[in-house]
Design a protein around this motif. Structure first.
Motif, PDB file in Angstrom:
ATOM      1  N   VAL A 166       6.082   0.556   6.740  1.00  0.00           N
ATOM      2  CA  VAL A 166       5.344   0.971   5.553  1.00  0.00           C
ATOM      3  C   VAL A 166       6.246   1.795   4.630  1.00  0.00           C
ATOM      4  O   VAL A 166       6.290   1.589   3.417  1.00  0.00           O
ATOM      5  N   SER A 167       7.021   2.684   5.220  1.00  0.00           N
ATOM      6  CA  SER A 167       7.958   3.499   4.444  1.00  0.00           C
ATOM      7  C   SER A 167       8.999   2.620   3.758  1.00  0.00           C
ATOM      8  O   SER A 167       9.342   2.815   2.585  1.00  0.00           O
ATOM      9  N   LEU A 168       9.486   1.626   4.490  1.00  0.00           N
ATOM     10  CA  LEU A 168      10.499   0.745   3.917  1.00  0.00           C
ATOM     11  C   LEU A 168       9.923  -0.004   2.714  1.00  0.00           C
ATOM     12  O   LEU A 168      10.558  -0.100   1.658  1.00  0.00           O
ATOM     13  N   ALA A 169       8.716  -0.511   2.870  1.00  0.00           N
ATOM     14  CA  ALA A 169       8.086  -1.266   1.785  1.00  0.00           C
ATOM     15  C   ALA A 169       7.839  -0.369   0.577  1.00  0.00           C
ATOM     16  O   ALA A 169       8.036  -0.791  -0.565  1.00  0.00           O
ATOM     17  N   ILE A 170       7.437   0.849   0.849  1.00  0.00           N
ATOM     18  CA  ILE A 170       7.201   1.776  -0.267  1.00  0.00           C
ATOM     19  C   ILE A 170       8.527   2.120  -0.939  1.00  0.00           C
ATOM     20  O   ILE A 170       8.634   2.145  -2.156  1.00  0.00           O
ATOM     21  N   GLY A 171       9.537   2.368  -0.143  1.00  0.00           N
ATOM     22  CA  GLY A 171      10.869   2.653  -0.688  1.00  0.00           C
ATOM     23  C   GLY A 171      11.364   1.515  -1.559  1.00  0.00           C
ATOM     24  O   GLY A 171      12.104   1.722  -2.511  1.00  0.00           O
ATOM     25  N   ALA A 172      10.956   0.296  -1.210  1.00  0.00           N
ATOM     26  CA  ALA A 172      11.389  -0.880  -1.980  1.00  0.00           C
ATOM     27  C   ALA A 172      10.388  -1.220  -3.082  1.00  0.00           C
ATOM     28  O   ALA A 172      10.458  -2.281  -3.678  1.00  0.00           O
ATOM     29  N   GLU A 277      -5.615   5.222  -3.299  1.00  0.00           N
ATOM     30  CA  GLU A 277      -4.820   3.996  -3.117  1.00  0.00           C
ATOM     31  C   GLU A 277      -4.049   3.638  -4.371  1.00  0.00           C
ATOM     32  O   GLU A 277      -3.023   2.969  -4.291  1.00  0.00           O
ATOM     33  N   PHE A 278      -4.584   4.051  -5.497  1.00  0.00           N
ATOM     34  CA  PHE A 278      -4.067   3.511  -6.757  1.00  0.00           C
ATOM     35  C   PHE A 278      -3.130   4.455  -7.496  1.00  0.00           C
ATOM     36  O   PHE A 278      -2.848   4.261  -8.673  1.00  0.00           O
ATOM     37  N   SER A 279      -2.660   5.493  -6.823  1.00  0.00           N
ATOM     38  CA  SER A 279      -1.766   6.440  -7.471  1.00  0.00           C
ATOM     39  C   SER A 279      -0.528   5.728  -8.013  1.00  0.00           C
ATOM     40  O   SER A 279       0.061   4.873  -7.345  1.00  0.00           O
ATOM     41  N   ASP A 280      -0.155   6.083  -9.229  1.00  0.00           N
ATOM     42  CA  ASP A 280       1.075   5.531  -9.811  1.00  0.00           C
ATOM     43  C   ASP A 280       2.302   5.924  -9.005  1.00  0.00           C
ATOM     44  O   ASP A 280       3.269   5.190  -8.906  1.00  0.00           O
ATOM     45  N   GLU A 281       2.234   7.153  -8.484  1.00  0.00           N
ATOM     46  CA  GLU A 281       3.382   7.667  -7.738  1.00  0.00           C
ATOM     47  C   GLU A 281       3.307   7.189  -6.285  1.00  0.00           C
ATOM     48  O   GLU A 281       2.221   7.143  -5.717  1.00  0.00           O
ATOM     49  N   PRO A 282       4.444   6.905  -5.674  1.00  0.00           N
ATOM     50  CA  PRO A 282       4.425   6.433  -4.284  1.00  0.00           C
ATOM     51  C   PRO A 282       4.360   7.584  -3.277  1.00  0.00           C
ATOM     52  O   PRO A 282       4.578   7.373  -2.090  1.00  0.00           O
ATOM     53  N   ILE A 283       4.055   8.781  -3.765  1.00  0.00           N
ATOM     54  CA  ILE A 283       4.251   9.962  -2.916  1.00  0.00           C
ATOM     55  C   ILE A 283       3.198  10.092  -1.817  1.00  0.00           C
ATOM     56  O   ILE A 283       3.525  10.253  -0.646  1.00  0.00           O
ATOM     57  N   LEU A 284       1.942   9.957  -2.205  1.00  0.00           N
ATOM     58  CA  LEU A 284       0.891  10.084  -1.193  1.00  0.00           C
ATOM     59  C   LEU A 284       1.085   9.004  -0.127  1.00  0.00           C
ATOM     60  O   LEU A 284       0.993   9.258   1.080  1.00  0.00           O
ATOM     61  N   ALA A 285       1.369   7.807  -0.575  1.00  0.00           N
ATOM     62  CA  ALA A 285       1.583   6.708   0.366  1.00  0.00           C
ATOM     63  C   ALA A 285       2.724   7.041   1.323  1.00  0.00           C
ATOM     64  O   ALA A 285       2.665   6.746   2.526  1.00  0.00           O
ATOM     65  N   MET A 286       3.752   7.679   0.783  1.00  0.00           N
ATOM     66  CA  MET A 286       4.908   8.029   1.612  1.00  0.00           C
ATOM     67  C   MET A 286       4.528   9.113   2.618  1.00  0.00           C
ATOM     68  O   MET A 286       4.970   9.089   3.776  1.00  0.00           O
TER      69      MET A 286
END
Ligand SMILES: Cc1ncc(C[n+]2csc(CCOP(=O)(O)OP(=O)(O)O)c2C)c(N)n1
Ligand SMILES: Cc1ncc(C[n+]2csc(CCOP(=O)(O)OP(=O)(O)O)c2C)c(N)n1
Ligand code: SF4
Ligand code: SF4
Ligand SMILES: [Mg+2]
Ligand SMILES: [Mg+2]
Lengths: 345, 617, 345, 617
Positions: A166-172, A277-286
């Motif tokens: 999941v981290s890899l996908a978010i990083g990409a 889920e829809f945050s523009d920033e990838p931070i929460l997901a990370m």
């Protein structure tokens, strides 16, 4: 035999998505559940005609998946499913292109195609059957195997850190990232549905039990007595609560998630992190992705992130239309005669 | 301008010029302009650009020298010329590097301004070659090109550096004068190219004109040359490089097959241009994917072929090596894709900007398992156009991957092309399978081709993949006898293509003392050599293979009719190996792997060596 | 010629690191500065003997780097430098292994080796010369080229989103991630030094100008009149301040960084985000990485993240030692005679 | 136990047994145990495991059948047997699948318990073959193995499922009785293997014993067989598979070269075991890197070779295809690496668990540019050991990549191995370059090998890479003549290895009507066939190539001495192609690509077909 029209008219059920091939996974394999949930979900979610669905895979137990779906299918070569799928989707953006792949297939040999598919936001749905082992080659460790794991190729324990997919996908920069579990059929169905609805690359990590070479890898998350305390089900707009009695919650301490006890009275729902889920920033997901670094925190499942972006295949199509509009449809004769010609008489 | 009339005018049949200078000096541009104008005035021609792997190596260095050779004539031209008659050297390094190849009594035009101590040192000259006896025997024209250019551009708003960069247009203008060519085409080009910067347009045009005028006025040029138009067949012509011809060939194949063209590719010299050309054909519906690597390039092409496009991938040697596993998948799934390998110097990274013919055996054999594919080769820049269509035709008709080999020389080299009438191009349209009744993914037609049933077709849903397929049904099969059967079917499918390709043609007598057999980009050189040998009375003929796998059906019969077979190649004898194992005949070889086209004089030498005095005299 | 000992004894200077090969980059290329800073820094930071240094590269203008360093060097094949370097480092962990690579080399064809090297924490120092273009092949777009870019292969503008190399490295769990600029020699030197000191994979993204095919790609960050307002220099433990007059700061709004004006008086230094290079969590680093998504925010340079983890090469060595200790040094005869033998007389 | 004495005891020279059952039935284990015990009692033997690509296909299906064939004898054994004499079938699918291959009057032992309607249906039997006339003509022993096993394990704490899983030990015990073998080795193995679970140890030992006892007591077995020890050369023996022998070979090469062993590899059937074996040799300092893919595997090996290790990469066909670009880099940088390709059925993913010989031309030619490497092939499981050392020796001595070909059959198959004395193994130690004086990276020794100067050596800092190298200095060079020179040097370096390898040996008369020429894993089969043909009076000899590039120097001379040459291969004629192009001679071919070893009776058939009545009778 049925005519094309007859074939199109019948109302679909899960059975219609089962091909005539015998399913050849080991008895008890988690892949069966994934297949079943896909076949159950497809009749509801597929807004396209069956013939527009294509399943692409690489090599591995999981990659046998396309054979069992009564759709167009392509069992590719090891690691290349996203690249083959890119060709299919760009060639015909009307098709619904799904990828079935394993942790070895997608993250070891296929890692590059995966991150580029994420970055380019190609409209593919990628289902990662993550069993943290190489199944088909009989039990070598994989890039998602936990450090220290003893397998055929690591008789003294593996020494490398696993990927966090999941981290890899978010990083990409993937535009849709989710996680679910083979043994949670309803949740799995929901994630498949969500992925199907997403316009752009949708990545679902599915924890999948390989009962032959890595049995019980996810038992903490699937066994009755432990799962409620170990799994955090993410829901958009909802505070993050988990536990058998819904008595635990996740709160942020700076950028660090911690578990708090709701029963004790010191914390209420309002203190908790609310999922977006829809945050523009990838931070929460990370933050959520890296909760698995901490054994004390539950493992989140659900949609980590979903954002809108132009798709690659859409971009190609639009550019072709735009240029064609601007320059007029290409004329081969003109093209060949091109500039700088002369006549010999 | 009275002097003009006093200059001698001499008619020449045939000239080879080489422009040479720093990679930043614009020699490729100068060469291309001279070629285009020369083609336009009706000469036959052939070109050989030769540039270093470095983009702009520091000025003045030997390894930074970029060259462009051009052979033009009022007669038939087959090669860019073995040795230049005229060398335009913009600096000492260019002189140093190219002098050894110049015609012993050739002409040298030098930019004297650049022969300063620094540049001389960089070129490793101990003393100034313009002042010692280095150039004895050559016709040397010493022109202060740089200062003449800056004089001509006095008052230009451009910076000193920018002004200096116009010197190639001065040189070009001078050469236009010398060989009596009009400025017009280049003037048009400059105006179009630099449309956004009027100052640069003005400067370049001025420099061009000044160079031309200099020819008229100067006393150092006493003669002006005329090379009359060649007797080319009637028609409309353009000057075209192999890579552009190839791109247009695939575009034509797309139109003629009525299939959208898909290219999945990763940039690599000298193949990148094909991706570049095709990326610009968007209004033909061409889809180009610049993939993350070569494997993704070919894999996406396989996916696109599955989905019903005319699918293509383009590369050079190292990239070709990476694609071999996936090509095996295309063999097993029997999907039509074309793989273009623009060969360059190897092994490994090798000589990335140089030409070679050493990927032949890789193309024929370089896959795991028995994985036969059709292999074609283009033999001239313009042949790239026709072989692109032919490769597409075979791929589509036989549902098979086809490898098309070209090389750096014909890819970058150019020649006049008589533009074909579109209606004359073969109709290569295909029909997808749509009928449900009797459909089996691996039920074959008379060509042993399986049906092409593309996703989106109702009722034909089926699965393919890289595991062995059961005959007819296409299901996965581990049955031993089925495997043996399928291995043989796949092999026969490719073998049978021999029934569908033209016979090997002989140029010259049908029997004789020697047949020179070649393939690929050596065509022109061999043709030249054989022509000269025949003129000298030798009983030599030429045959050139454009189809390597399968070979034309009559190949064995052709070979039998000559006492000796000579196979010249820019490798260590790869076609020779194929011919020997196929026909069990002795062959003579000529192998020289210098990253450059062969020279016809060397081939002629080999022919006379082989035939000794046996030329009927 | 000098003897081995003589060679070892001399005191090193930048010049000692220059090989006898002419440097063949285009005049004005940013690669010159990187080479100069490396050569300047090495005499100070190299705690090993020169002969222990190895430079590995792939293919590209940037990948010519090893030829110009008077150390052991290996100019590999396109994209494979991290894999070759892995072999070198595992074979001999005493060597100091540096990788010079380009955005095409490392992130396009070499993406998979890169993310795996990050994940495995192989003790390599990777210098990415990011010029956002393919230099050596003369100007095609790269995976870091901005969307919409017109290049030779994208005559109508590219349609895909670029990688954010720092985000990708963080997503892949790299233990040291930094960014710097060719035109900031001191900062570049500092980053090289820091990377050299790190035990584990160190990744430095270097913005590098290709003056031939992508001139000015980073001019906002390098030109006198814009750079101070466009670059945020990260320093551990320090609040994030930038601007010509150090009058701007970065503050967190939830997980979103925003620029605040320190001059206005509404905000003071204490409101600002304080940099923490050594955070266990990759979150702050990720926030900083994604500041480049927002044109209104400055581009951070410096060390985004540095954490401690066992290295892969170290792990292999330790495991060999451990097993050898436990089982005794392998005895070939015993091994061959193995179990289950019998005698024929 | 008085009945025992009444049973007939019969002596046999030679038996071929095949165990067959579900993939979950433990047939590979049963076969291996029987083999190990059989080896231990002194028979010569050869084995052929044959398992499906699926891990555990659903029970009872035809495609889920796993088999293990074993040929043992008091005489010399060369093959696992063309057709089994005895079939142990654990279920109907196993019977159905294997019956066609059984000796027409062979013996069948079936587990009758499994012949229920469900399993019969899964096996696609219309009626019960035990009850109709399907098995007429065979000696059928019907044994309710499952129920006998559960009876024997009554009272065991194991679950019903676990008990059922012990039935293979019952079958094994029964076979031990029938062929008069001791239980001891298997008993030891069980105790060690399941040391952590006493209940399982007990159950398996009980089942084993029960099966053995059953043989004694039952009336259905009236005869017991004795196969006496073979006359093997004196020495210490073990039973070993090709993959294990290969792993030990490289370990020995590491010890004998005094270099640490490095393996960079990516798992792939049937090569994964090598990575698995070497991963366990940690106390020999062996470094194994399970890489992210095959390209990283070979690239890391190249890096390790640069750093001074004995570097290795292992794979099978599809992985081999991926490695070709990097192998070219090893050619250019002239670094010693060994690439092992355990060939399997192709093309593409093909038949992943089956054997084949179709990667030969890929090994010899499958790289871009002129990229010659040495190619060796192992011919038996134990030969893998020696060829691993030989491949290492050549790589180190000539500073070159070496490809070693084995195949799925010899990799998985096993045979008794006379363990060599370590001192008899060749000393292949090398010395790194350390002297500064006169060091040039590409200055060669008498073998045309360049010096190996590894990082860490003071004063020898130098750079290598994939661009063409200048002769001697190793600097990058675009010089045309240097390129041609280096291309030829690299080629000659490999060619010269012919001076350093043993001559091609002929088995049989040195002249004759026919020479059977083979390579790789077909050795035993061809030997058997030739032996039988000679016994029948035919003038046939055998020669087998263990070195393919270069070929042994005397190959041409050997071939000349026979009227005909027959080249049998499990491909469409790849060695035949090489031989034809090299020697320009006609060859006869026998090609059968079924994913299985060739059968000696088929080769014998081909020999008699070729020689007709010409057997001197
Ligand atoms: C090029 C190539 N390399 C290696 C293999 C062997 N191989 C097949 S599947 C596989 C890994 C499978 O693991 P995973 O993707 O996790 O799938 P699973 O079987 O666990 O579902 C490997 C290494 C192959 N088929 N092709
Ligand atoms: C296998 C392979 N594919 C493609 C190439 C061609 N190629 C050489 S360098 C390069 C890209 C270089 O870009 P980058 O890594 O950004 O380096 P730069 O030149 O910009 O420094 C490419 C595509 C190659 N040499 N080998
Ligand atoms: S080996 Fe594991 S992943 Fe593969 S089919 Fe069996 S249980 Fe499933
Ligand atoms: S092309 Fe660009 S990156 Fe390459 S050397 Fe020239 S300026 Fe530098
Ligand atoms: Mg897996
Ligand atoms: Mg770049």
């Amino acid at each position: 035999m049925a005519t094309n029209e007859e074939v199109k008219e019948k109302k679909l059920t899960a059975k219609d998505f089962a091909s005539d091939q015998d399913v050849r996974w080991c008895p008890g394999c988690g892949d069966y559940s994934i297949l079943a949930q896909v076949q159950r979900t497809f009749p509801e979610i597929i807004n396209k005609d069956v013939e527009k669905i294509v399943w692409i895979s690489g090599i591995g137990c999981s990659s046998r998946f396309p054979y069992y779906m009564n759709t167009y299918g392509f069992h590719g070569i090891h690691g290349r499913a996203p690249a083959i799928a890119t060709g299919v989707k760009v060639a015909n953006p009307d098709l619904d292109v799904w990828v079935a792949t394993g942790d070895g297939d997608l993250l070891s040999i296929g890692g590059n195609h995966f991150i580029h598919a994420c970055r380019k936001n190609i409209d593919l749905k990628i289902l990662l059957f993550n069993n943290r082992i190489y199944g088909l080659t009989k039990g070598q460790y994989s890039p998602t195997s936990e450090k220290g794991k003893i397998t055929k190729t690591t008789p003294f324990g593996s020494i490398d850190y696993p990927f966090n997919p999941v981290s890899l996908a978010i990083g990409a920069d993937a535009t849709f990232v989710a996680r679910t579990i083979d043994r949670s059929p309803k949740h799995l169905q929901e994630m498949i549905r969500r992925a199907g609805e997403h316009k752009g690359l949708a990545f679902i990590e599915i924890f999948q039990n390989c009962n032959i070479f890595n049995d019980g890898a996810f038992s903490l998350l699937t066994e009755k007595d432990t799962k409620d305390d170990s799994v955090l089900v993410l829901e958009h707009g909802k505070p993050m609560i988990f536990g058998k009695d819904s008595d635990k919650g996740i709160k942020l301490d700076g950028v660090k998630p911690i578990t708090v006890d709701l029963a004790s009275g010191s914390y209420s729902k309002d203190d908790l992190l609310v999922h977006d889920e829809f945050s523009d920033e990838p931070i929460l997901a990370m933050i959520l992705a890296h909760m698995t670094d901490h054994p004390s925190l539950p493992t989140p499942v659900g949609v980590f992130r979903q954002i809108k972006r132009e798709t690659y295949d859409g971009g190609i199509r639009d550019q072709i239309n735009l240029v064609t509009e601007k320059r007029g449809k290409g004329d081969l004769a003109k093209m060949l005669y091109g500039a700088n010609t002369w006549e010999v008489n | 301008m009275d002097e003009v009339k006093e200059k001698k005018v001499e008619k020449l049949a045939d000239v080879t010029v080489r422009f040479a200078g720093d990679s930043g000096d614009g020699m490729q541009l100068t060469g291309t302009q001279f070629s285009d104008t020369t083609a336009w005035v009706g000469n036959d021609l052939s070109t050989l650009p030769d540039y270093p792997a470095e983009i702009r190596a520091p000025a003045g260095t030997l390894y930074g020298v970029s060259g462009f050779q051009l052979h033009f004539s009022s007669l038939d031209v087959n090669t860019p010329g073995d040795v230049p008659d005229v060398l335009v050297a913009m600096n000492p390094a260019a002189l140093k590097k190219n002098l050894p190849e110049l015609n012993p009594n050739g002409t040298i035009i030098v930019n004297t301004d650049s022969f300063d101590p620094k540049n001389l040192k960089l070129a490793r000259y101990e003393s100034n070659p313009l002042e010692d006896n280095t150039l004895d025997g050559y016709h040397v024209y010493k022109v202060p090109i740089s200062s003449l250019t800056s004089n001509a551009l006095e008052g230009s708003p451009l910076s000193v550096k920018e002004v200096a960069r116009c010197k190639n247009f001065f040189a070009l203008g001078m050469m236009y004068w010398l060989y009596n060519r009009p400025l017009e085409k280049t003037q048009e080009w400059v105006k179009k190219k630099f449309v956004k910067n009027k100052d640069i347009v003005d400067a370049n045009l001025k420099a061009l004109q000044a160079g031309f005028n200099f020819g008229e006025i100067t006393e150092i040029f006493t003669t002006r040359y005329i090379v009359e138009p060649a007797q080319l067949p009637k028609g409309k012509y353009r000057n075209i490089s192999g890579n552009e011809a190839l791109s247009l060939g695939f575009l034509s194949a797309s139109v003629k097959s009525k299939l959208p063209l898909f290219l999945g590719s990763y940039p690599i010299t000298p193949a990148s241009e094909i991706l570049q050309y095709l990326s610009s054909y968007k209004n033909f519906g061409v889809k180009t994917v610049q993939a993350e690597d070569e494997i993704a390039g070919v894999s996406s092409a396989i996916g696109a072929a599955f989905a019903g496009n005319l699918a293509l991938t383009t590369t050079s040697g190292p990239g070709m090596a990476l694609k071999t596993e996936a090509i095996g998948l295309a063999v097993m799934t029997e999907l039509p894709i074309v793989i273009v390998d623009v060969q360059r110097g190897g092994p490994s990274t090798g000589l990335p900007t140089k030409t070679e013919q050493a990927d032949l055996l890789q193309a024929v054999y370089g896959r795991n398992g028995e994985a036969p594919v059709a292999v074609l080769a283009a033999c001239t820049p313009t042949d790239c156009f026709y072989q692109a269509i032919e490769a597409s035709r075979i791929a589509l008709k036989y549902m098979t991957p086809v490898i098309l080999l070209t090389d750096g020389y014909i890819a970058n080299g150019s020649e006049p092309w008589k533009i074909p009438d579109i209606d004359e191009l073969p109709d290569i349209s295909v029909s997808f399978r749509t009928e449900i009744e009797g459909f089996y993914p691996y039920l074959r037609n008379e060509n042993l081709a399986r049906p092409w049933a593309i996703p989106g077709t109702p009722g034909l849903e089926h699965r393919i993949g890289g595991l062995e397929k059961a005959d007819i049904t296409g299901n996965v099969s581990y049955d031993p006898d089925n495997h043996n059967k399928m291995i043989n079917i796949r092999n026969n499918k490719i073998k049978n293509i021999a029934n569908d390709i033209p016979d090997l043609k002989v140029d010259g007598d049908e029997t004789g003392d020697l047949l020179v057999l070649g393939w690929g980009g050596t065509y022109g050189t061999l043709k030249d050599a054989v022509k000269r040998a025949r003129a000298a009375g030798y009983k030599v003929s030429q045959a050139h293979l454009r189809y390597i796998n399968p070979l034309p059906k009559n190949t064995g019969d052709v070979l039998k009719k000559y006492d000796k077979i000579l196979i010249p190649e820019i490798n260590l004898g790869q076609l020779a190996k194929l011919i020997k194992s196929e026909f069990l005949i002795e062959v003579e070889q000529f192998n020289l792997v210098r990253g450059l086209p062969l020279k016809s004089k060397d081939i002629l030498g080999k022919i006379t060596e082989l035939l000794g005095g046996n030329n009927g005299n």
